[in-house]
Design an enzyme around this catalytic site. Structure first.
Site, PDB file in Angstrom:
ATOM      1  CE1 TYR A  23      -3.556   2.704   0.678  1.00 12.67           C
ATOM      2  CE2 TYR A  23      -2.084   3.421   2.435  1.00 12.67           C
ATOM      3  CZ  TYR A  23      -3.172   3.647   1.616  1.00 12.67           C
ATOM      4  OH  TYR A  23      -3.878   4.816   1.737  1.00 12.67           O
ATOM      5  CE1 TYR A 129      -4.004   7.476  11.623  1.00 15.07           C
ATOM      6  CE2 TYR A 129      -2.399   8.530  10.209  1.00 15.07           C
ATOM      7  CZ  TYR A 129      -2.943   7.386  10.750  1.00 15.07           C
ATOM      8  OH  TYR A 129      -2.431   6.153  10.427  1.00 15.07           O
TER       9      TYR A 129
END
Length: 162
Positions: A23, A129
């Protein structure tokens, strides 16, 4: 469900670490072996710890972390080395549950910091986040020594640190 990893989880952790590396566009950089992970996580002197996120099908994610120390606060903290949720399980709350479990560890142990790094291009993670209240440390730049540079600097030392 979030649980502490066991030695039996090493193969799936190894697999998910390779999935994370793919990824992050760095599959070849993930060179750790299952034996190295087993020693780091479950050896005589563990250097790191891991949590596993599971659903009805089995493990779908993990968080691998270690303790750090702040000379400013005089306390330990948690440094999150890797957080990964498999693509098919994203959006179901596993990432947030892993982060919440680590925050609980910090609070329960009196640790004052919970930190991690994220790649600049990883906008989905950065947005996630920020949504939980994490703040980027824009004034800080991460430095790393590896390979020849690491060995060259080590060879310049007059101290026997081993």
């Amino acid at each position: 469900m979030i649980r502490t990893a066991t030695v039996d989880d090493v193969p799936v952790l190894h697999t998910m670490i390779r999935e994370l590396a793919a990824y992050e566009r760095a599959r070849d950089a993930a060179r750790a072996t299952e034996a190295q992970l087993r020693e780091a996580l479950f050896g005589e002197h563990p250097a790191a710890f891991a949590l596993i996120a599971e659903d009805a099908e089995g493990p779908v994610g993990f968080a691998l972390w270690f303790r750090n120390f702040s000379t400013w606060t005089g306390t330990h903290g948690v440094y999150l080395e890797d957080l990964f949720v498999r693509p098919e399980a994203r959006g179901a709350g596993h990432g947030k549950a892993l982060l919440s479990a680590l925050a609980e560890i910090c609070v329960a142990r009196g640790y004052e910091r919970f930190e991690w790094s994220v790649l600049d291009w990883n906008e989905p993670s950065i947005g996630f986040y920020r949504s939980i209240g994490a703040e980027p440390m824009d004034e800080w730049t991460v430095f790393r020594l590896t390979g020849d540079a690491l060995h060259n600097l080590a060879g310049a030392s007059n101290v026997n640190a081993a």
